[in-house]
Design a protein around this motif. Structure first.
Motif, short mmCIF file in Angstrom:
data_model
loop_
_atom_site.label_atom_id
_atom_site.label_comp_id
_atom_site.label_asym_id
_atom_site.label_seq_id
_atom_site.Cartn_x
_atom_site.Cartn_y
_atom_site.Cartn_z
N ASP A 149 39.63 48.28 50.66
CA ASP A 149 39.78 47.22 51.64
C ASP A 149 40.97 47.47 52.57
OD1 ASP A 149 41.98 46.70 50.03
OD2 ASP A 149 41.51 44.56 49.73
N GLY A 150 41.65 48.61 52.39
CA GLY A 150 42.78 48.98 53.23
C GLY A 150 44.13 48.61 52.69
N SER A 151 44.18 47.81 51.62
CA SER A 151 45.47 47.39 51.07
C SER A 151 46.14 48.55 50.34
CB SER A 151 45.27 46.20 50.11
OG SER A 151 44.40 46.54 49.05
N GLU A 152 47.44 48.70 50.54
CA GLU A 152 48.20 49.74 49.85
C GLU A 152 48.71 49.18 48.54
OE1 GLU A 152 51.55 53.20 50.71
OE2 GLU A 152 51.23 51.61 52.20
N VAL A 153 48.51 49.92 47.46
CA VAL A 153 48.84 49.43 46.12
C VAL A 153 49.80 50.38 45.42
CG1 VAL A 153 46.70 48.13 45.89
CG2 VAL A 153 46.76 50.52 45.15
N GLU A 154 50.30 49.91 44.27
CA GLU A 154 51.41 50.58 43.61
C GLU A 154 51.00 51.78 42.76
OE1 GLU A 154 52.09 46.03 43.48
OE2 GLU A 154 50.44 47.44 43.18
N ALA A 155 49.85 51.70 42.09
CA ALA A 155 49.53 52.72 41.09
C ALA A 155 48.02 52.89 40.96
CB ALA A 155 50.13 52.35 39.74
N CYS A 156 47.61 54.07 40.53
CA CYS A 156 46.20 54.34 40.21
C CYS A 156 46.18 55.49 39.21
CB CYS A 156 45.41 54.70 41.46
SG CYS A 156 43.66 55.06 41.12
N GLY A 157 45.83 55.18 37.98
CA GLY A 157 45.87 56.19 36.93
C GLY A 157 44.87 57.32 37.13
N ASN A 158 43.64 56.99 37.52
CA ASN A 158 42.65 58.04 37.72
C ASN A 158 43.04 58.94 38.89
OD1 ASN A 158 40.83 57.35 35.63
ND2 ASN A 158 40.01 55.68 36.87
N ALA A 159 43.57 58.36 39.96
CA ALA A 159 44.03 59.17 41.09
C ALA A 159 45.20 60.06 40.67
CB ALA A 159 44.43 58.28 42.26
#
Length: 269
Positions: free
Chosen positions: A66-76
Motif C-alpha cells: 500500500d506504499g507505507s514504509e514499515v520497520e521490519a520484515c523477517g522474510n525480506a
C-alpha cells in the motif's frame, strides 16, 4: 534510465528488491505502491530498497504494497541475506539485525522482543501477555514487538478464523496507534504451531517472518512450547529460537525468482 531489480521470495512472501547502494534510487509511497501493483507494476507483497548504512553493512528500507514504509520484515531479511551472502548486518527502521547463510537456510538474528505496552505500542497501559480486549471470538491476545507490532491470538483452529474480515478491523482499531499485524495461531504438536497472518498494510500473506517470531515468543511466554518452535505458515515452515533473555533467531529458506528492470519515468515519484 532503467532501474534493475530482483524478484525474490521467502515461503511465497514475495519482494521486489532494488539495490541502490551505488546508484541512488528515489522512493516514495506512491512509487512503491505502483511498483507493487500486480496488474500494472512488477507485483509484490513488499518492495525493498538497499542503501548504504553508517551503522551496518547495508540499510534495508521496506515498503508494504500500500506504499507505507514499515520497520521490519523477517522474510525480506532472509532474502537480503541470500542476496548479499556470508554474514551481514542490516539496518532497518526497527533496529540492526544480522543475517547469515547456514546449512538449514538463512538464519536471521532479529534482536530481542519488546514486550511492554508502550513498546508494542497500545493506546493505554495493560498486561501484554493477556490483553483484556477482544474482537468477536478473538479474545485476550498477546502483544509483541519484534521491530514491528504484532498481536497474537491462540485459537483451536487458525484456518477456521475469518481473518480476511477480522484482520483489517483489528489492524485499524484505535487501540493500536501505529496499526498492528494480526496473527492467529494453533498448537498442533509439541513445540509446533500453525499460523496465519494479516499483515499491516499488506493483507493476508503466505508467510510473515516477524509474525512467526512474535507468535513463537508469545507461545513461549505462555508456556505452550519450549524455546525452539516450528511455525507452519501457508507458504511453509520456519524455525524460531528464543533462549531465555536472549535474542530471536529465525531460520528458513529464501529464493531468487527472476531479474528485470523498469523505466524510471514509468513510475513517477
Amino acid at each position: 534510465m532503467r532501474i534493475p531489480f530482483r524478484k525474490m521470495h521467502g515461503l511465497g512472501n514475495d519482494f521486489v528488491v532494488i539495490d541502490a547502494r551505488e546508484t541512488p534510487v528515489a522512493m516514495s509511497p506512491r512509487r512503491a505502491a505502483a511498483l507493487a501493483d500486480r496488474r500494472t507494476g512488477v507485483g509484490c507483497d513488499q518492495l525493498i530498497v538497499l542503501e548504504p548504512s553508517k551503522v551496518a553493512d547495508v540499510r534495508m528500507r521496506i515498503f508494504n504494497n500500500d506504499g507505507s514504509e514499515v520497520e521490519a520484515c523477517g522474510n525480506a531479511s532472509r532474502a537480503v541475506g541470500l542476496l548479499l551472502g556470508g554474514s551481514q548486518s542490516i539496518e532497518t527502521l526497527g533496529g540492526v539485525i544480522r543475517a547469515e547463510a547456514t546449512a538449514q537456510g538463512i538464519a536471521v538474528d532479529m534482536g530481542a522482543p519488546r514486550l511492554r505496552w508502550d513498546e508494542i505500542p497500545v493506546a493505554y497501559a495493560m498486561d501484554t501477555l493477556d490483553m483484556p480486549v477482544g474482537w468477536e471470538d478473538l479474545e485476550n491476545p498477546v502483544g509483541v514487538n519484534v521491530g514491528n507490532p504484532h498481536v497474537i491470538f491462540f485459537v483451536p483452529d487458525c484456518d477456521a478464523v475469518d481473518l480476511e474480515r477480522l484482520g483489517p478491523l483489528i489492524e485499524n482499531d484505535p487501540l493500536f496507534p501505529d496499526r498492528i499485524n494480526v496473527n492467529v495461531a494453533s498448537l498442533v504438536g509439541p513445540d509446533h504451531l500453525a499460523l496465519r497472518v494479516w499483515e499491516r498494510g499488506a493483507g493476508l500473506t503466505l508467510a510473515c517472518g516477524t509474525g512467526a517470531c512474535a507468535t513463537a515468543v508469545a507461545a513461549i511466554r505462555r508456556k505452550l512450547t519450549g524455546h525452539t518452535v516450528r511455525v507452519d505458515l501457508p507458504g511453509g515452515p520456519l524455525t524460531i529460537d528464543w533462549p531465555q533473555n536472549g535474542t530471536i533467531t529465525m531460520t528458513g529458506p529464501a529464493a531468487l525468482s527472476f531479474e528485470g528492470s523498469f523505466e524510471d519515468a514509468d513510475f513517477p515519484i
